[in-house]
Scaffold this motif. Structure first.
Motif, PDB file in Angstrom:
ATOM      1  N   GLY A  57      51.034 -50.022  79.784  1.00  0.00           N
ATOM      2  CA  GLY A  57      49.912 -49.900  78.853  1.00  0.00           C
ATOM      3  C   GLY A  57      50.323 -49.360  77.501  1.00  0.00           C
ATOM      4  N   ASN A  58      49.341 -49.095  76.659  1.00  0.00           N
ATOM      5  CA  ASN A  58      49.560 -48.648  75.283  1.00  0.00           C
ATOM      6  C   ASN A  58      49.016 -47.236  75.103  1.00  0.00           C
ATOM      7  OD1 ASN A  58      48.819 -48.342  72.325  1.00  0.00           O
ATOM      8  ND2 ASN A  58      49.865 -50.314  72.265  1.00  0.00           N
ATOM      9  N   GLY A  59      49.801 -46.414  74.413  1.00  0.00           N
ATOM     10  CA  GLY A  59      49.383 -45.039  74.189  1.00  0.00           C
ATOM     11  C   GLY A  59      48.071 -44.921  73.436  1.00  0.00           C
ATOM     12  N   LEU A  60      47.799 -45.877  72.557  1.00  0.00           N
ATOM     13  CA  LEU A  60      46.532 -45.837  71.818  1.00  0.00           C
ATOM     14  C   LEU A  60      45.350 -45.995  72.764  1.00  0.00           C
ATOM     15  CD1 LEU A  60      47.438 -47.918  68.636  1.00  0.00           C
ATOM     16  CD2 LEU A  60      47.419 -45.426  68.919  1.00  0.00           C
ATOM     17  N   ASP A  61      45.543 -46.718  73.859  1.00  0.00           N
ATOM     18  CA  ASP A  61      44.472 -46.846  74.847  1.00  0.00           C
ATOM     19  C   ASP A  61      44.201 -45.517  75.557  1.00  0.00           C
ATOM     20  OD1 ASP A  61      43.896 -49.513  74.342  1.00  0.00           O
ATOM     21  OD2 ASP A  61      45.442 -50.228  75.725  1.00  0.00           O
ATOM     22  N   ILE A  62      45.222 -44.683  75.662  1.00  0.00           N
ATOM     23  CA  ILE A  62      45.010 -43.345  76.233  1.00  0.00           C
ATOM     24  C   ILE A  62      44.112 -42.533  75.315  1.00  0.00           C
ATOM     25  CG2 ILE A  62      46.152 -41.176  76.877  1.00  0.00           C
ATOM     26  CD1 ILE A  62      48.554 -42.835  77.760  1.00  0.00           C
ATOM     27  N   LEU A  63      44.307 -42.674  74.012  1.00  0.00           N
ATOM     28  CA  LEU A  63      43.414 -42.004  73.062  1.00  0.00           C
ATOM     29  C   LEU A  63      41.980 -42.505  73.231  1.00  0.00           C
ATOM     30  CD1 LEU A  63      45.575 -42.042  69.799  1.00  0.00           C
ATOM     31  CD2 LEU A  63      44.931 -40.032  71.131  1.00  0.00           C
ATOM     32  N   ASP A  82      56.388 -47.217  62.990  1.00  0.00           N
ATOM     33  CA  ASP A  82      56.092 -46.351  61.842  1.00  0.00           C
ATOM     34  C   ASP A  82      55.270 -47.079  60.783  1.00  0.00           C
ATOM     35  OD1 ASP A  82      56.175 -43.988  60.419  1.00  0.00           O
ATOM     36  OD2 ASP A  82      58.005 -44.533  59.351  1.00  0.00           O
ATOM     37  N   SER A  83      54.507 -48.088  61.189  1.00  0.00           N
ATOM     38  CA  SER A  83      53.700 -48.802  60.202  1.00  0.00           C
ATOM     39  C   SER A  83      52.482 -47.981  59.822  1.00  0.00           C
ATOM     40  CB  SER A  83      53.247 -50.155  60.759  1.00  0.00           C
ATOM     41  OG  SER A  83      52.283 -49.978  61.763  1.00  0.00           O
ATOM     42  N   VAL A  84      51.983 -48.211  58.624  1.00  0.00           N
ATOM     43  CA  VAL A  84      50.794 -47.510  58.156  1.00  0.00           C
ATOM     44  C   VAL A  84      49.614 -47.817  59.067  1.00  0.00           C
ATOM     45  CG1 VAL A  84      49.139 -47.318  56.271  1.00  0.00           C
ATOM     46  CG2 VAL A  84      51.586 -47.448  55.775  1.00  0.00           C
ATOM     47  N   GLU A  85      49.527 -49.087  59.515  1.00  0.00           N
ATOM     48  CA  GLU A  85      48.410 -49.484  60.365  1.00  0.00           C
ATOM     49  C   GLU A  85      48.382 -48.685  61.656  1.00  0.00           C
ATOM     50  OE1 GLU A  85      50.560 -51.499  58.961  1.00  0.00           O
ATOM     51  OE2 GLU A  85      49.363 -52.629  57.502  1.00  0.00           O
ATOM     52  N   ASP A  86      49.542 -48.498  62.286  1.00  0.00           N
ATOM     53  CA  ASP A  86      49.600 -47.732  63.539  1.00  0.00           C
ATOM     54  C   ASP A  86      49.189 -46.285  63.312  1.00  0.00           C
ATOM     55  OD1 ASP A  86      50.450 -49.770  65.275  1.00  0.00           O
ATOM     56  OD2 ASP A  86      52.493 -49.583  64.526  1.00  0.00           O
ATOM     57  N   LYS A  87      49.677 -45.694  62.221  1.00  0.00           N
ATOM     58  CA  LYS A  87      49.317 -44.311  61.923  1.00  0.00           C
ATOM     59  C   LYS A  87      47.815 -44.168  61.726  1.00  0.00           C
ATOM     60  CE  LYS A  87      53.595 -42.816  59.632  1.00  0.00           C
ATOM     61  NZ  LYS A  87      54.185 -42.314  58.371  1.00  0.00           N
ATOM     62  N   VAL A  88      47.257 -45.041  60.894  1.00  0.00           N
ATOM     63  CA  VAL A  88      45.828 -44.963  60.584  1.00  0.00           C
ATOM     64  C   VAL A  88      44.996 -45.173  61.841  1.00  0.00           C
ATOM     65  CG1 VAL A  88      43.935 -46.070  59.341  1.00  0.00           C
ATOM     66  CG2 VAL A  88      46.093 -45.629  58.172  1.00  0.00           C
ATOM     67  N   GLY A  90      45.841 -44.741  65.023  1.00  0.00           N
ATOM     68  CA  GLY A  90      45.986 -43.595  65.923  1.00  0.00           C
ATOM     69  C   GLY A  90      45.150 -42.414  65.485  1.00  0.00           C
ATOM     70  N   LEU A  91      45.167 -42.118  64.191  1.00  0.00           N
ATOM     71  CA  LEU A  91      44.390 -40.994  63.673  1.00  0.00           C
ATOM     72  C   LEU A  91      42.894 -41.269  63.747  1.00  0.00           C
ATOM     73  CD1 LEU A  91      46.626 -40.121  60.584  1.00  0.00           C
ATOM     74  CD2 LEU A  91      46.440 -38.831  62.715  1.00  0.00           C
ATOM     75  N   GLU A  92      42.503 -42.526  63.506  1.00  0.00           N
ATOM     76  CA  GLU A  92      41.083 -42.875  63.583  1.00  0.00           C
ATOM     77  C   GLU A  92      40.556 -42.758  65.015  1.00  0.00           C
ATOM     78  OE1 GLU A  92      40.665 -46.736  61.893  1.00  0.00           O
ATOM     79  OE2 GLU A  92      40.380 -45.989  59.843  1.00  0.00           O
ATOM     80  N   ILE A  93      41.382 -43.119  65.977  1.00  0.00           N
ATOM     81  CA  ILE A  93      40.961 -43.048  67.373  1.00  0.00           C
ATOM     82  C   ILE A  93      40.816 -41.601  67.834  1.00  0.00           C
ATOM     83  CG2 ILE A  93      41.603 -43.602  69.756  1.00  0.00           C
ATOM     84  CD1 ILE A  93      42.971 -46.095  68.704  1.00  0.00           C
ATOM     85  N   GLY A  94      41.645 -40.709  67.283  1.00  0.00           N
ATOM     86  CA  GLY A  94      41.497 -39.312  67.680  1.00  0.00           C
ATOM     87  C   GLY A  94      42.750 -38.470  67.695  1.00  0.00           C
ATOM     88  N   ALA A  95      43.912 -39.052  67.351  1.00  0.00           N
ATOM     89  CA  ALA A  95      45.136 -38.256  67.295  1.00  0.00           C
ATOM     90  C   ALA A  95      45.052 -37.228  66.165  1.00  0.00           C
ATOM     91  CB  ALA A  95      46.352 -39.154  67.093  1.00  0.00           C
ATOM     92  N   ASP A  96      45.759 -36.126  66.338  1.00  0.00           N
ATOM     93  CA  ASP A  96      45.751 -35.069  65.327  1.00  0.00           C
ATOM     94  C   ASP A  96      46.859 -35.236  64.299  1.00  0.00           C
ATOM     95  OD1 ASP A  96      43.799 -32.720  66.407  1.00  0.00           O
ATOM     96  OD2 ASP A  96      44.710 -33.797  68.066  1.00  0.00           O
ATOM     97  N   ASP A  97      47.949 -35.877  64.707  1.00  0.00           N
ATOM     98  CA  ASP A  97      49.088 -36.027  63.794  1.00  0.00           C
ATOM     99  C   ASP A  97      49.975 -37.140  64.341  1.00  0.00           C
ATOM    100  OD1 ASP A  97      50.779 -35.614  61.688  1.00  0.00           O
ATOM    101  OD2 ASP A  97      51.239 -33.517  62.163  1.00  0.00           O
ATOM    102  N   TYR A  98      50.951 -37.562  63.519  1.00  0.00           N
ATOM    103  CA  TYR A  98      51.827 -38.678  63.854  1.00  0.00           C
ATOM    104  C   TYR A  98      53.234 -38.328  63.391  1.00  0.00           C
ATOM    105  CZ  TYR A  98      52.962 -43.694  64.418  1.00  0.00           C
ATOM    106  OH  TYR A  98      53.481 -44.894  64.831  1.00  0.00           O
TER     107      TYR A  98
END
Length: 223
Positions: A57-63, A82-88, A90-98
């Motif tokens: 699976g994908n870590g973003l799905d865990i978020l 390290d793409s901008v899209e992945d960072k954005v 991840g942060l939008e879903i709920g991550a605190d930092d990247y």
């Protein structure tokens, strides 16, 4: 303080775990998607280190799972993507930092401390209640202007309760936080009593304005 590392690269997992254990963190780990989801939904962590690309699976799905289940787990994404899209995203879903791989362990530690400080201490570098002050970065405890010496478990119990003064905390939850996830499989939790007994004695001898109250059959409360 308990950290969950969700990472399938065994060498990186071991390196991060060893480094953080030297910094007195309690470390749990998961190396695939299913194990990670079970961990984050079953237990509470001070910080979750989350890889995006995982077996199964994908870590973003865990978020997304955390968000759906309304589980407040502080998350630091660790990924080679390290793409901008992945960072954005991840942060939008709920991550605190990247933090992009490869990274320096010293920077990882700084990010972890910052996330914990924001979530648990409301941004404050120290925790205070009555005349007792904890400095988590130094693992230092002061009563008034005097330092007191606690062993690792005593400190972790006090830290946990200081974040939740006057709240009754279940014995099982304290055990999982201080001793690790699998402690819930122990025959009994009597070992907590001896640590809290010694902690209570040290607080009393130092003249602290706080005490730990036992509620029979349930848990403990900082008063």
């Amino acid at each position: 303080m308990k950290i969950l590392i969700i990472e399938d690269e065994v060498e990186l997992l071991h390196n991060v775990q060893e480094f953080l254990e030297q910094e007195s963190y309690l470390i749990e780990s998961a190396t695939n998607y299913d194990a990670a989801v079970e961990k984050v939904l079953s237990y509470q962590y001070d910080c979750v280190l989350l890889d995006i690309m995982l077996p199964g699976g994908n870590g973003l799905d865990i978020l997304r799972v955390l968000k759906k289940e309304k589980k407040d787990q502080p998350v630091l994404i660790l990924s080679a993507k390290d793409s901008v899209e992945d960072k954005v995203l991840g942060l939008e879903i709920g991550a605190d930092d990247y933090l992009a791989k490869p990274f320096h362990l010293s920077e990882l530690l700084a990010r972890v401390k910052s996330i914990i400080r924001r979530h648990m201490h409301h941004g404050n570098p120290v925790i205070s209640y009555k005349d007792v002050t904890l400095n988590p970065d130094l693992r230092q405890v002061q009563i008034g202007d005097r330092d007191i010496t606690l062993n690792r478990k005593e400190y972790d119990i006090l830290y946990y309760l200081m974040l939740r003064p006057n709240k009754l905390m279940e014995k099982t939850t304290i055990a999982e936080t201080v001793w690790g996830d699998n402690i819930d499989q122990a025959d009994n939790l009597d070992f907590i009593y001896s640590q809290i007994k010694n902690l209570k004695r040290k607080l009393k001898e130092a003249g602290a304005q706080i005490d730990i109250q036992a509620v029979y059959g349930v848990g403990y409360k900082l008063i």
